[in-house]
Design an enzyme around this catalytic site. Sequence first.
Site, PDB file in Angstrom:
ATOM      1  N   TYR A  15       0.827  -1.203   0.000  1.00  0.00           N
ATOM      2  CA  TYR A  15       0.000   0.000   0.000  1.00  0.00           C
ATOM      3  C   TYR A  15       0.864   1.256   0.000  1.00  0.00           C
ATOM      4  CZ  TYR A  15      -3.196  -3.537   1.953  1.00  0.00           C
ATOM      5  OH  TYR A  15      -3.919  -4.677   2.197  1.00  0.00           O
ATOM      6  N   GLU A  51     -10.491  -3.310   6.477  1.00  0.00           N
ATOM      7  CA  GLU A  51      -9.749  -2.045   6.495  1.00  0.00           C
ATOM      8  C   GLU A  51     -10.610  -0.856   6.103  1.00  0.00           C
ATOM      9  OE1 GLU A  51      -5.859  -1.560   5.516  1.00  0.00           O
ATOM     10  OE2 GLU A  51      -5.192  -3.550   6.117  1.00  0.00           O
ATOM     11  N   ARG A  92      -0.869   4.282   3.101  1.00  0.00           N
ATOM     12  CA  ARG A  92      -1.379   3.023   3.618  1.00  0.00           C
ATOM     13  C   ARG A  92      -2.887   2.872   3.396  1.00  0.00           C
ATOM     14  NH1 ARG A  92      -3.503  -0.826   5.880  1.00  0.00           N
ATOM     15  NH2 ARG A  92      -3.051  -1.718   7.930  1.00  0.00           N
ATOM     16  N   TYR A  95      -5.475   1.233  -0.159  1.00  0.00           N
ATOM     17  CA  TYR A  95      -6.210  -0.028  -0.281  1.00  0.00           C
ATOM     18  C   TYR A  95      -7.642   0.121   0.245  1.00  0.00           C
ATOM     19  CZ  TYR A  95      -7.374  -4.947   0.837  1.00  0.00           C
ATOM     20  OH  TYR A  95      -7.971  -6.171   0.944  1.00  0.00           O
ATOM     21  N   ASN A 122      -8.725 -10.550   9.164  1.00  0.00           N
ATOM     22  CA  ASN A 122      -7.497 -11.302   9.442  1.00  0.00           C
ATOM     23  C   ASN A 122      -7.679 -12.817   9.367  1.00  0.00           C
ATOM     24  OD1 ASN A 122      -7.260  -8.559  11.147  1.00  0.00           O
ATOM     25  ND2 ASN A 122      -5.230  -9.190  10.438  1.00  0.00           N
ATOM     26  N   VAL A 161       6.104  -3.948  14.947  1.00  0.00           N
ATOM     27  CA  VAL A 161       6.015  -2.616  14.364  1.00  0.00           C
ATOM     28  C   VAL A 161       5.347  -1.662  15.346  1.00  0.00           C
ATOM     29  CG1 VAL A 161       5.055  -1.244  12.478  1.00  0.00           C
ATOM     30  CG2 VAL A 161       5.945  -3.546  12.030  1.00  0.00           C
ATOM     31  N   ASP A 244      -1.844   3.086  10.798  1.00  0.00           N
ATOM     32  CA  ASP A 244      -2.514   1.835  11.140  1.00  0.00           C
ATOM     33  C   ASP A 244      -3.807   2.076  11.892  1.00  0.00           C
ATOM     34  OD1 ASP A 244      -2.873  -0.866  11.156  1.00  0.00           O
ATOM     35  OD2 ASP A 244      -1.162  -1.331  12.429  1.00  0.00           O
TER      36      ASP A 244
END
Length: 269
Positions: A15, A51, A92, A95, A122, A161, A244
Amino acid sequence: MQTINLAAICTPADYNTRPLDTIYNNFIDALPVVKYDSENNKRLIDFSTCEVYGKTIGSFLPKDSPLRQDPAYYLLTEDASPCIFGPIEKQRWSYACAKKLIERLIYGAENGLEFAIVRPFNWIGPRMDFIPGIDGPSEGVPRVMACFNNNLLHHEPLKLVDGGESQRTFVYIKDAIEAVSLMIDNPSRANGHIFNVGNPNNEVTVRQLAKMMTIYAKVSGEPPLEAPIVDVSSKEFYGEGYNDSDKRILDMTKINKQLGWNPKTSLWV
């Protein structure tokens, strides 16, 4: 007759580094599918993404607010939750934006297009991702579960991360396919609906997931690493422009009611 659209660039590392490819693949390339099905009276089952919800309402509350403890500010409901994306400079979200726009197009399609939309949360299990150089390209960054598996196979520390504080819910692929099969086989109950497909009982932070997976390193016979888990910044891991979502906790009310589906597989089995 029906079409199931699964085509997508859906790897977070792409992304940032391939935002235009991500938008073209997930929106432009999907346009002919929607157009064809609409014009030819074909039913469409379209795979979107969790997302599209973006960030939760709770993530914008003051850190000392007692409302942060209220699950209502984090629960993601198909027909009620707002979709809150990050700043335009954060690629990011390319998408999520592309997938959301296709959802809008499907809703607005002429000729009474019959559809159901899947928002996966997920999904994990066989063939759900690649491990670089083993069952996929030698370069690239897969999603979190495959990243951790790759680290374990190469006897490397698991990389967290930005502290690994993001929370996720993981669902086993066999359970998820059962949900999709119900959508395919029951158009009268699925048509016109968006469905969250995930397992809210398998909620963990990425840091908790890493700690769970380091157990496998202990039984591998390899000498223990001095630091089995290390922290890295999102810029270092994904590149410039990463952002995120804080939590992805799905509401299961609709899929329970319309299709009678519940996931069965625990992350802790």
